[in-house]
Design a protein around this motif. Structure first.
Motif, PDB file in Angstrom:
ATOM      1  N   TRP A  20      57.448  52.057  52.621  1.00 29.55           N
ATOM      2  CA  TRP A  20      57.046  52.930  53.955  1.00 29.55           C
ATOM      3  C   TRP A  20      55.824  53.995  53.877  1.00 29.55           C
ATOM      4  CZ3 TRP A  20      58.947  51.720  58.646  1.00 29.55           C
ATOM      5  CH2 TRP A  20      59.996  50.736  58.597  1.00 29.55           C
ATOM      6  N   CYS A 400      71.614  54.519  65.647  1.00 29.25           N
ATOM      7  CA  CYS A 400      71.048  53.613  64.856  1.00 29.25           C
ATOM      8  C   CYS A 400      70.087  52.501  65.454  1.00 29.25           C
ATOM      9  CB  CYS A 400      72.133  52.509  64.395  1.00 29.25           C
ATOM     10  SG  CYS A 400      73.153  51.851  65.731  1.00 29.25           S
ATOM     11  N   SER A 403      65.538  46.303  63.203  1.00 20.84           N
ATOM     12  CA  SER A 403      64.081  45.880  63.385  1.00 20.84           C
ATOM     13  C   SER A 403      64.266  44.351  64.279  1.00 20.84           C
ATOM     14  CB  SER A 403      63.745  45.456  61.779  1.00 20.84           C
ATOM     15  OG  SER A 403      64.382  44.325  61.398  1.00 20.84           O
ATOM     16  N   ARG A 408      66.391  44.030  58.924  1.00 21.80           N
ATOM     17  CA  ARG A 408      66.749  45.445  58.459  1.00 21.80           C
ATOM     18  C   ARG A 408      67.505  46.311  59.509  1.00 21.80           C
ATOM     19  NH1 ARG A 408      62.062  43.593  56.447  1.00 21.80           N
ATOM     20  NH2 ARG A 408      61.849  43.622  54.026  1.00 21.80           N
ATOM     21  N   ALA A 410      68.314  50.652  60.511  1.00 20.77           N
ATOM     22  CA  ALA A 410      68.053  52.149  60.045  1.00 20.77           C
ATOM     23  C   ALA A 410      68.899  53.010  60.779  1.00 20.77           C
ATOM     24  CB  ALA A 410      66.864  52.403  60.239  1.00 20.77           C
ATOM     25  N   ARG A 419      68.091  56.408  56.446  1.00 25.75           N
ATOM     26  CA  ARG A 419      68.146  55.369  55.641  1.00 25.75           C
ATOM     27  C   ARG A 419      67.745  54.119  56.293  1.00 25.75           C
ATOM     28  NH1 ARG A 419      72.012  56.447  52.044  1.00 25.75           N
ATOM     29  NH2 ARG A 419      70.708  55.055  50.890  1.00 25.75           N
ATOM     30  N   VAL A 420      67.108  52.949  55.536  1.00 23.52           N
ATOM     31  CA  VAL A 420      66.836  51.832  55.917  1.00 23.52           C
ATOM     32  C   VAL A 420      67.393  50.843  54.860  1.00 23.52           C
ATOM     33  CG1 VAL A 420      64.896  50.149  56.394  1.00 23.52           C
ATOM     34  CG2 VAL A 420      64.626  52.821  56.771  1.00 23.52           C
ATOM     35  N   TRP A 488      63.125  51.744  66.300  1.00 27.69           N
ATOM     36  CA  TRP A 488      62.198  50.719  65.533  1.00 27.69           C
ATOM     37  C   TRP A 488      61.481  49.932  66.494  1.00 27.69           C
ATOM     38  CZ3 TRP A 488      64.155  49.450  60.274  1.00 27.69           C
ATOM     39  CH2 TRP A 488      63.442  48.592  59.508  1.00 27.69           C
ATOM     40  N   ASN A 493      57.007  46.511  61.880  1.00 24.05           N
ATOM     41  CA  ASN A 493      57.851  47.323  60.962  1.00 24.05           C
ATOM     42  C   ASN A 493      57.438  48.819  60.993  1.00 24.05           C
ATOM     43  OD1 ASN A 493      59.955  45.537  59.886  1.00 24.05           O
ATOM     44  ND2 ASN A 493      58.302  44.688  58.415  1.00 24.05           N
ATOM     45  N   ILE A 495      58.614  52.664  62.602  1.00 22.38           N
ATOM     46  CA  ILE A 495      59.804  53.404  62.916  1.00 22.38           C
ATOM     47  C   ILE A 495      59.326  55.012  63.438  1.00 22.38           C
ATOM     48  CG2 ILE A 495      61.939  54.797  62.220  1.00 22.38           C
ATOM     49  CD1 ILE A 495      62.544  52.708  60.462  1.00 22.38           C
ATOM     50  N   CYS A 497      60.819  58.635  64.484  1.00 21.73           N
ATOM     51  CA  CYS A 497      62.184  59.259  64.305  1.00 21.73           C
ATOM     52  C   CYS A 497      61.961  60.818  64.558  1.00 21.73           C
ATOM     53  CB  CYS A 497      62.687  59.450  63.124  1.00 21.73           C
ATOM     54  SG  CYS A 497      61.723  59.747  61.664  1.00 21.73           S
TER      55      CYS A 497
END
Length: 508
Positions: A20, A400, A403, A408, A410, A419-420, A488, A493, A495, A497
């Motif tokens: 990441w 939560c 993907s 996956r 997260a 956390r992933v 996501w 891929n 993210i 947040c």
């Protein structure tokens, strides 16, 4: 293939853990800057294409961002696809617009203040180049249309003065040497009106012209109000594009997007006597492809899947998903930490992800005996549950996400960490990242564990960095900085947040 030419390929192993990287930040705080309560982000949502991102805050505002890197690279992308080259593109978003979605209100019947805080945002189908979205606070849902409109301006005159003179007209006042006294309203004292020798002056009329400039305009198309006695915790669009649900603690209502003055109550868990109340609805979500199915979670840690074809009032569920309690493990905090704060369907609708206080759980909708996988988010907080209860942190509601490829999951934690986890068969991926410009600075080298095979019916428990009472970097844990909201990207891929008032974006 025929004969002995058949080639047997070995089963592919689990995907490699993602690396990441920091992409962007909007609203970054300077050191020591105090965060205003109204600026704290309370909702994040990508649209289905991933080209637009919406955030809502506690001040009732909705901010829209649009992706910019895809526009510049469309032609290059097609060329590279023809040559089968991998496309390594850095996802970039830019601020698009913002608008005030909700204002603080007061319920005079119940003597309650209604906060303007945005609880949830959901994107609707686009039409004619316009963006549509639903936003809700505790009581009222609004349907917004955001569209680019050409700016209209008023021109100074509809006649070009030089041309007017060329045609024999005079653009200024009359050339008469003996001016007639005029009245205040432009009339003449006598009814004898004579044309001046130079002709009439050119007529100056304002004309509205549409310029090439465009402005983004947000208009509230509909308001869905007065349908919930308790605070709305979820809204979810149906795959039919016509209806959506809204859920509060005790009821779920079904709405038609076109009709704002009536809704249908499809789930009601309110007992005849409120003293008999044992659980409340915490989250609800429509199935991504089956318009007749939806799931809702409860404060007791169970998820109910209901089928709208069974009956008008869906109090009886089609399936119940819950994990049996381990014998001898019950304590004062068992029910509190079992409460599910968020549920999400995977893109294909086969799996559901749920988040309770301590764990993420992945469920197969065809297997209601227990979760397929369990991921421990912050198991090291278990000895501190008493402190967390006293400062109310144990009631924090973490979201939560999954993907787009379903490999996956997260979720967020304290100290602005998220956390992933890898959920593919055999994966041991468990990454801890910090919402900052250096997301991996809190990473510590964990002792490698033997990989475990994970079939579709095997249940595993995966733990990340676990140290008692401290975070992964050895610092004491900070319960005041928590990462509750994240999303996501639907196809890549990437993210997004929220850490207080800052929006961080990462890609891998």
């Amino acid at each position: 293939m025929n004969g002995g030419d058949e080639v047997v390929t070995a089963p592919a192993g689990p995907p490699q853990p993602l690396d990441w990287k920091f992409s962007q930040v909007f609203g970054e705080r300077t050191a020591g800057e105090e965060v205003q309560e109204v600026d704290i982000i309370s909702a994040i949502e990508f649209d289905k294409t991933g080209d637009h991102l919406a955030t809502g805050d506690r001040g009732g505002r909705v901010v829209l961002f649009e992706r910019t890197d895809t526009k510049d690279h469309d032609a290059l992308r097609r060329d590279l696809e023809r040559m089968d080259h991998p496309i390594n593109r850095h996802p970039e978003f830019r601020y698009k617009t913002e608008f005030q979605s909700h204002e603080p209100e007061f319920d005079y019947l119940k003597s309650l203040e209604i906060e303007e805080k945005i609880n949830k945002i959901r994107w609707c189908q686009t039409a004619n180049g316009a963006l549509f979205l639903l936003s809700t606070n505790d009581k009222t849902i609004k349907f917004w249309k955001v569209q680019e409109k050409k700016v209209k301006k008023i021109s100074e005159m509809n006649l070009d003065p030089p041309k007017a003179v060329g045609n024999g007209c005079v653009a200024s006042s009359s050339n008469s040497n003996s001016p007639t006294p005029g009245l205040a309203n432009g009339g003449s004292p006598d009814n004898d009106f004579s044309f001046p020798p130079g002709g009439l002056p050119s007529l100056r009329l304002p004309v509205v012209v549409t310029s090439q400039e465009t402005n983004l305009v947000a208009r509230c198309r509909r308001v869905y109000a007065h349908a919930h006695d308790y605070h709305i915790n979820s809204i979810s669009n149906n795959s039919d594009g016509e209806t959506f649900i809204s859920a509060d603690d005790l009821r779920i209502n079904l709405w038609n997007l076109e009709i704002s003055n009536q809704s249908f109550n499809i789930v009601d868990v309110k007992p005849a006597n409120m003293e008999d109340l044992t659980e409340v609805i915490t989250s609800a979500e429509f199935h991504p492809t089956h318009c007749n199915m939806l799931a809702y979670s409860s404060s007791k840690g169970s998820i109910r899947l209901i089928d709208l074809r069974q009956s008008a009032l869906c109090d009886s569920h089609a399936k119940l998903f819950e994990e049996p309690e381990a014998p001898g493990s019950r304590s004062f905090f068992t029910e509190i930490i079992a409460s599910i704060s968020d549920i999400k369907f995977a893109k294909d609708g086969r799996y559901m992800l749920s988040r309770d206080y301590m764990t993420l759980k992945l469920w197969d909708i065809n297997m209601d005996s227990g979760p397929v996988s369990t991921f421990q988010v912050h198991e090291y907080l278990r000895p501190k549950l008493c402190d967390l209860y006293e400062n109310d942190s144990i009631f924090d509601k973490f979201e939560c996400c999954l993907s787009g490829d379903g490999l996956r999951v997260a979720t967020g934690s304290y100290s602005n960490l998220f956390r992933v986890f890898g959920c593919a068969p055999g994966s041991t991926e468990a990454t801890t990242l910090e919402a900052s410009k250096n997301p991996v600075r809190r990473q510590v080298q964990m002792p490698s564990r033997p990989s475990r095979s994970l079939s579709s019916i095997t249940r595993v428990v995966r733990r990340g960095a676990e140290t008692s009472g401290v975070d992964a970097n050895g610092n004491s844990f900070d319960f005041t900085t928590k990462l509750l909201h994240l999303a996501w990207h639907p196809t890549e891929n990437s993210i997004a947040c929220a850490a207080a008032n800052s929006l961080y974006m990462y890609y891998a």
